[in-house]
Design a protein around this motif. Sequence first.
Motif, PDB file in Angstrom:
ATOM      1  N   UNK A  34       1.201  -1.158  -0.169  1.00 21.85           N
ATOM      2  CA  UNK A  34      -0.231   0.231   0.582  1.00 21.85           C
ATOM      3  C   UNK A  34       0.736   1.182  -0.127  1.00 21.85           C
ATOM      4  N   UNK A  35       0.627   2.433  -1.163  1.00 22.22           N
ATOM      5  CA  UNK A  35       1.007   3.493  -0.813  1.00 22.22           C
ATOM      6  C   UNK A  35       0.127   4.376  -0.475  1.00 22.22           C
ATOM      7  N   UNK A  36       0.565   5.314   0.708  1.00 23.54           N
ATOM      8  CA  UNK A  36       0.112   6.186   0.469  1.00 23.54           C
ATOM      9  C   UNK A  36      -0.621   7.533  -0.364  1.00 23.54           C
ATOM     10  N   UNK A  37      -1.117   7.520  -0.355  1.00 24.86           N
ATOM     11  CA  UNK A  37      -1.149   9.220  -1.684  1.00 24.86           C
ATOM     12  C   UNK A  37      -1.657  10.200  -0.682  1.00 24.86           C
ATOM     13  N   UNK A  38      -2.655   9.823   0.124  1.00 26.37           N
ATOM     14  CA  UNK A  38      -3.257  10.859   1.149  1.00 26.37           C
ATOM     15  C   UNK A  38      -2.621  10.312   2.447  1.00 26.37           C
ATOM     16  N   UNK A  39      -2.132  10.255   3.161  1.00 24.81           N
ATOM     17  CA  UNK A  39      -1.948   9.318   4.407  1.00 24.81           C
ATOM     18  C   UNK A  39      -3.356   9.285   4.726  1.00 24.81           C
ATOM     19  N   UNK A  40      -4.279   7.834   5.166  1.00 22.18           N
ATOM     20  CA  UNK A  40      -5.021   7.601   6.014  1.00 22.18           C
ATOM     21  C   UNK A  40      -6.007   7.567   5.576  1.00 22.18           C
ATOM     22  N   UNK A  41      -6.376   8.475   4.254  1.00 21.32           N
ATOM     23  CA  UNK A  41      -7.054   8.709   3.220  1.00 21.32           C
ATOM     24  C   UNK A  41      -7.382   8.194   1.926  1.00 21.32           C
ATOM     25  N   UNK A 116      -7.189  -1.984  -6.754  1.00 28.00           N
ATOM     26  CA  UNK A 116      -6.281  -1.086  -6.028  1.00 28.00           C
ATOM     27  C   UNK A 116      -6.564   0.825  -5.268  1.00 28.00           C
ATOM     28  N   UNK A 117      -7.527   1.425  -5.635  1.00 26.42           N
ATOM     29  CA  UNK A 117      -7.976   2.684  -4.822  1.00 26.42           C
ATOM     30  C   UNK A 117      -8.685   2.360  -3.639  1.00 26.42           C
ATOM     31  N   UNK A 118      -7.962   2.399  -3.014  1.00 26.52           N
ATOM     32  CA  UNK A 118      -8.331   2.093  -1.193  1.00 26.52           C
ATOM     33  C   UNK A 118      -8.145   3.529  -0.724  1.00 26.52           C
ATOM     34  N   UNK A 119      -9.685   3.487  -0.838  1.00 32.68           N
ATOM     35  CA  UNK A 119     -10.371   5.247   0.392  1.00 32.68           C
ATOM     36  C   UNK A 119     -10.016   4.814   1.887  1.00 32.68           C
TER      37      UNK A 119
END
Length: 157
Positions: A34-41, A116-119
């Motif tokens: 998992x790669x954070x784009x907006x960490x925690x969001x 892969x899209x993880x909100x």
Amino acid sequence: MVPISRLTVIAATVVLIDQWSKQYIQGHMLPGMSIPVLDGIFHITYVLNPGAAFGILENQRMLFIAIALVMLGLTAYFLKHIPEPFRLMRLGLSLLAGGAIGNVIDRVQTGHVVDFFDFRIWPVFNVADIAIVTGVGCVIYTLVFSTFPTGNQENQR
């Protein structure tokens, strides 16, 4: 009537973007990574999903393939019979078809779907899933807010 070829291009575009994005994820990440784009969001999280939404009906590969093929057959049939003024419904069915094909390709090849899209507040999903949900929204909107002709117009005069 809108040419079927334009609708086919829409479905094919969904399939191409979906398959490219899944290949990109598979080529650059390992399952579970998992790669954070907006960490925690919002994260890009590589998940191999053997089920449907929320992981239901896990490992029912043939059932999902059969449902998708029936849905694609019905979509092809209905697209030929939906008049031009119902463009949003025609678009919705094209998006649904493209999304279904994208996920069926995964299921046929590997038995699971690459997500892969993880909100973080919703199950992980992919481009095909976005097309399916958007397509369903277009169809529902058309069914709820459109006026459909009823019966023989000659008899209504």
